[in-house]
Design an enzyme around this catalytic site. Structure first.
Site, short mmCIF file in Angstrom:
data_model
loop_
_atom_site.label_atom_id
_atom_site.label_comp_id
_atom_site.label_asym_id
_atom_site.label_seq_id
_atom_site.Cartn_x
_atom_site.Cartn_y
_atom_site.Cartn_z
N HIS A 347 -9.97 -1.75 32.13
CA HIS A 347 -11.24 -1.31 31.57
C HIS A 347 -12.09 -0.49 32.51
CE1 HIS A 347 -11.68 -3.20 27.62
NE2 HIS A 347 -10.84 -4.09 28.10
N LYS A 533 -27.48 0.81 26.96
CA LYS A 533 -26.26 0.40 27.66
C LYS A 533 -26.68 -0.33 28.92
CE LYS A 533 -25.07 4.75 27.58
NZ LYS A 533 -23.68 4.70 27.13
N ARG A 534 -25.73 -0.94 29.64
CA ARG A 534 -26.09 -1.56 30.90
C ARG A 534 -26.75 -0.52 31.82
NH1 ARG A 534 -24.91 -7.10 31.99
NH2 ARG A 534 -25.71 -6.62 34.05
N LYS A 539 -23.96 5.49 34.88
CA LYS A 539 -24.32 5.85 33.50
C LYS A 539 -25.49 6.85 33.47
CE LYS A 539 -22.64 1.49 31.46
NZ LYS A 539 -21.86 1.71 30.22
N THR A 639 -18.58 2.48 23.90
CA THR A 639 -18.52 2.18 22.47
C THR A 639 -19.86 2.41 21.80
OG1 THR A 639 -18.82 -0.17 23.00
CG2 THR A 639 -16.58 0.56 22.48
N LYS A 643 -20.81 3.76 17.93
CA LYS A 643 -21.77 3.14 17.00
C LYS A 643 -22.82 4.15 16.56
CE LYS A 643 -21.53 -1.00 19.86
NZ LYS A 643 -22.22 -1.68 21.00
C1 LIG Z 1 -21.94 -1.61 22.27
C2 LIG Z 1 -22.67 -2.40 23.26
C3 LIG Z 1 -22.51 -2.15 24.62
C4 LIG Z 1 -21.62 -1.04 25.16
O1 LIG Z 1 -22.39 0.12 25.35
P1 LIG Z 1 -21.84 1.38 26.18
O2 LIG Z 1 -22.87 2.41 26.01
O3 LIG Z 1 -20.54 1.75 25.55
O4 LIG Z 1 -21.69 0.93 27.57
C5 LIG Z 1 -23.22 -2.91 25.52
N1 LIG Z 1 -24.06 -3.87 25.11
C6 LIG Z 1 -24.27 -4.13 23.80
C7 LIG Z 1 -25.23 -5.19 23.40
C8 LIG Z 1 -23.58 -3.41 22.83
O5 LIG Z 1 -23.77 -3.69 21.53
#
Ligand SMILES: *Cc1c(COP(=O)(O)O)cnc(C)c1O
Length: 801
Positions: A347, A533-534, A539, A639, A643
């Site tokens: 990952h 995101k985190r 990022k 991800t 979304k």
């Molecule tokens: C989808 C999701 C992530 C992943 O986000 P990325 O932008 O792909 O890092 C992280 N936290 C939550 C709560 C999510 O729903």
């Protein structure tokens, strides 16, 4: 499943009496929620029970997905949807004067993960159940989930997440399925009377692993899979009485989730967590398997065990231990069986996140596994040094310089290894795991991540879901690929207007939440520009902030721009001070721009606290712009990009992770791309890079950077730290290198915004192209090409009640 709203009412009233000895109407909302969840669990129960035996009796291969994190999100609405009873239940609740959304909001979200990794695991479980794969999650039941985040004076403050305070309605404790996991002590090898080598354990610490099962309901299918999470407890009725300290050492194993998903947590406790759920899971799998089959040699025919990221990589050695020590296979047969059973997903490309354990630590905690890992390492070197040479084998081997490299162990012990986006898999093969890919070229495959459109579209975005039903029929609800039919409507002004109206409804709802949470009044007419995101340097939330400061200066200089609301949500690992500095920065910039009458109405910033799945469900449907701006070559897949695309946001992105595949899917005219490619980044690294020169050449950028340290933003030391990271420490993530093209791409979106139908047509193309990122298809590809576990054919099962 069939249910009338009258039945719903009756079941709810009965549950209220059974659970709380009170009438439903008298209960507080929290208990009304619990009563409803109890009813739903009861409705699913008979099918769940039948499903568990059905797969074994049919001889259908089962998949066990091992992951140290799961983030299921709230389950009530999702379970209702999957059972096909969302409508009658909501109608029944309304008849009783109850608001369904308010009841759903009473559920405590299990925060048993940090971010993308945990969410992916849960999406896959949901998808496996939907497409008929017999799937099982195997993980850890943490007493405390990921911390709750608050902001105090703009700084992140972490509060414990006591998610089990009110008990979790969905889980079922299975005390009778508990197993014992051993740590420490000494292991001597002895021979039994038949001459078999048998390990003799002395002084090991024994931990009782108790499973808690949660039903994973298949969408509109009479199929239910299981997520099994393990809890650590002292062994009941043990001959020796444990001291309080010894008990505490045991219960600590499942007390808290590590709130950091990237840096190696070099603690003993983390290693104990990893072995704990791996050993418990494998022991119970093998024991269960042998109830239905005679020989463990048959294991790979009926069982696939998937190692999600390296945290469960000890599965390689633990399965060997079980096959050798408990089932007395020869090394060769045990190894063949192990490799044929296991597969592994990598990952990450971040070097700091490639787990390794010091030999001393592992040998002390897991003495038998250390013996086996040494033997795996010895045989690996013996077999491959001849053909590949000492140098390459040294780099590929699992034991090097007193460290055990978990990714190497996982690759060597698995029949298939996958990356999570095309670029990521390619970089794994050519960089991160290059030596292993040279030895095992056929093992490496790509499986791009996916998301579940049920949660993100059907549940979270009802306005868009309704529009799709009207425009293309409801087929997309079972096969996300059918969303593609929307593409034909891009020139239909009525459809574009409906799309704009659907987005507007979601923005109104989010604006209400922002007002409630932050006391900030925002207009749904603004562009909702989202980065969720985190919080992590790679990022590049910092690049987004520099973009905000650029717009701030432009507006103060009298430029006209479409009004934009910048929405952030992100948690930083508690020990990651740089990420926390960025949080402080965003909150401080928010303070500045939100209170400056000179930019009022044209620029606002909302940083919503406590990012989790439930918050994402509020933000994603309301987004106009999806910021996916990581440094190319660093984000494995992402991800949230998928979304946000599914719900009609336009992606502002670097060519990183799955952004590249999003661009392929929508075409480059429907995405705002900018910045260096991964190759260009690599070239820039070697060629040398002068961020100060870039800052010097751009007056607005120079001014923004100056604001970090000149007192215009009251940042304390955070301002200096960030400033220096860019201009003194050479801007490791090339924020300034991509700055100009980022601003340009963002301005192109401003331009597009002035043409509402033009914007809506691009959003429409994004929605239409999103079907390929459905996790249903992703797990089908895993099932076909990795697990060799075919979905059940339809018609074999029926609802049990
Ligand atoms: C989808 C999701 C992530 C992943 O986000 P990325 O932008 O792909 O890092 C992280 N936290 C939550 C709560 C999510 O729903």
């Amino acid at each position: 499943m069939n249910l009338t709203k009258e039945q719903v009412s009756q079941l709810l009233h009965e549950a209220a009496i059974t659970l709380f000895a009170d009438s439903l109407e008298e209960l507080p909302p929290r208990q009304q929620y619990q009563a409803l969840a109890f009813v739903v669990k009861g409705l699913a129960g008979p099918t769940w029970a039948a499903a568990k035996h059905g797969a074994d009796e049919r001889g259908q291969k089962q998949v066990y997905y091992f992951a140290i994190e799961f983030m299921p999100g709230r389950l009530l609405a999702s379970n209702l949807l999957n059972l096909g009873i969302l409508e009658p239940v909501e109608a029944g609740l309304r008849d009783l004067g109850l608001d369904p959304a308010a009841l759903y909001a009473e559920e405590t979200e299990p925060g048993l993960g940090n971010g993308g990794l945990g969410r992916l695991g849960s999406a896959f479980l949901d998808a496996m159940a939907a497409v008929g794969i017999v799937g099982n999650g195997n993980g850890v039941r943490y007493d405390q989930g990921l911390f709750e985040q608050r902001f105090v004076d703009g700084y992140q403050v972490e509060l414990p997440d006591d998610w089990l305070r009110d008990a979790d309605v969905w889980e079922t404790r299975k005390a009778d399925r508990a197993v014992i996991v051993r740590f420490g002590g000494q292991v001597l090898l002895d021979r039994d009377r038949l001459g078999q080598i048998t390990p003799v354990y002395r002084g090991a610490e024994e931990v009782f692993a108790v499973p808690y099962d949660t039903a994973i309901i298949g969408y509109h299918q009479p199929r239910i899979d299981t997520m099994r999470l393990w809890h650590a407890e002292p062994v009941p009725d043990a001959p020796e009485v444990l001291t309080a300290a010894a008990r505490a050492r045991i219960t600590a194993i499942t007390e808290t989730l590590y709130p950091d998903d990237s840096n190696l947590a070099g603690q003993e406790l983390r290693l104990r967590q990893e072995y704990f759920f791996v050993s418990a899971g494998l022991q119970s799998i093998v024991a269960h398997f042998l109830k239905y089959h005679k020989s463990v040699l048959q294991l790979p025919k009926y069982v696939a065990v998937h190692i999600n990221d390296t945290h469960p990589a000890l599965a390689v050695a633990e399965l060997m231990r079980l096959l050798l020590d408990e089932h007395h296979l020869s090394w060769e047969s045990a190894w063949q069986t192990t490799v044929a059973t296991l597969s592994y997903t990598n990952h990450t490309l971040l070097p700091e996140a490639l787990e390794q354990w010091p030999v001393d630590l592992l040998a002390a905690q897991l003495p038998r596994l250390w013996q086996l890992i040494q033997e795996i390492d010895r045989r690996f070197r013996l077999r491959y040094t001849g053909p590949f040479g000492q140098l390459l084998v040294d780099r590929a081997a699992p034991v090097v310089d007193g460290q055990i490299k978990m990714a190497a162990l996982a690759v060597i012990g698995s029949h298939t290894v996958n990356g999570v986006a095309k670029l990521h898999t390619q970089l794994l093969k050519t960089q991160t795991l290059k030596e292993l890919a040279t030895i095992f070229p056929a093992r490496f495959v790509n499986k791009t991540n996916g998301i579940t459109p049920r949660r993100w579209l059907q549940l979270a975005d009802a306005p868009l879901a309704g529009l799709l039903d009207v425009q293309i029929g409801p087929g997309w609800r079972t096969d996300a690929r059918d969303i593609a039919a929307l593409a034909d409507k891009q020139d239909d002004p009525a459809v574009l207007d409906a799309l704009i109206a659907a987005k507007q409804a979601n923005k109104v709802a989010l604006a209400g939440y922002i007002q409630e949470t932050l006391g900030l009044r925002v207009s749904p007419a603004m562009i909702f520009d989202v980065q969720i995101k985190r919080m992590h340097a790679y990022k590049r939330q910092l690049l987004h902030v520099l973009g905000i400061l650029e717009a701030y200066q432009a507006l103060r200089a009298g430029e006209k721009r479409p009004p934009r609301l910048h929405i952030f949500a992100a948690k930083a690992a508690p020990s990651y001070t740089y990420a926390k500095d960025i949080i402080k920065l965003i909150n401080t910039v928010a303070d500045l721009v939100n209170h400056d009458p000179a930019v009022n109405g044209a620029l606002q910033v909302a940083f919503l606290p406590n990012y989790n799945v439930s918050l994402a469900e509020k933000i994603v449907p309301a987004a106009d712009i999806s910021e996916q701006i990581s440094l190319a070559g660093m984000e494995a897949s992402g991800t949230s990009n998928m979304k946000l695309m599914t719900d009609g946001a336009i992606t502002l992105a670097t060519l990183d992770g799955a952004n590249i595949e999003i661009a392929e899917a929508v075409g480059t005219s429907n995405i705002a791309l900018f910045g260096m490619t991964a190759e260009e980044v690599a070239a820039r690294r070697t060629a040398g890079y002068d961020p100060a020169a870039i800052a010097e050449a751009d007056p607005r950028l120079k001014k923004s950077l100056g604001m970090l340290i000149d007192g215009s933003l009251p940042l304390g030391s955070a301002g200096h730290t960030i400033y220096e990271s860019l201009l003194v420490d050479h801007d490791e993530y090339f924020v300034l290198a991509d700055y100009a093209s980022y601003i340009h791409a963002s301005r192109v979106l401003d331009q597009l915004w002035t043409d509402p139908h033009g914007w809506a047509a691009v959003a429409l193309q994004n929605i239409a192209a999103s079907g390929r990122f459905s996790a249903d298809d992703t797990v089908r590809r895993y099932a076909k090409e990795i697990w060799h576990a075919l979905p059940a054919r339809g018609g074999q099962e029926k609802w049990q009640n």
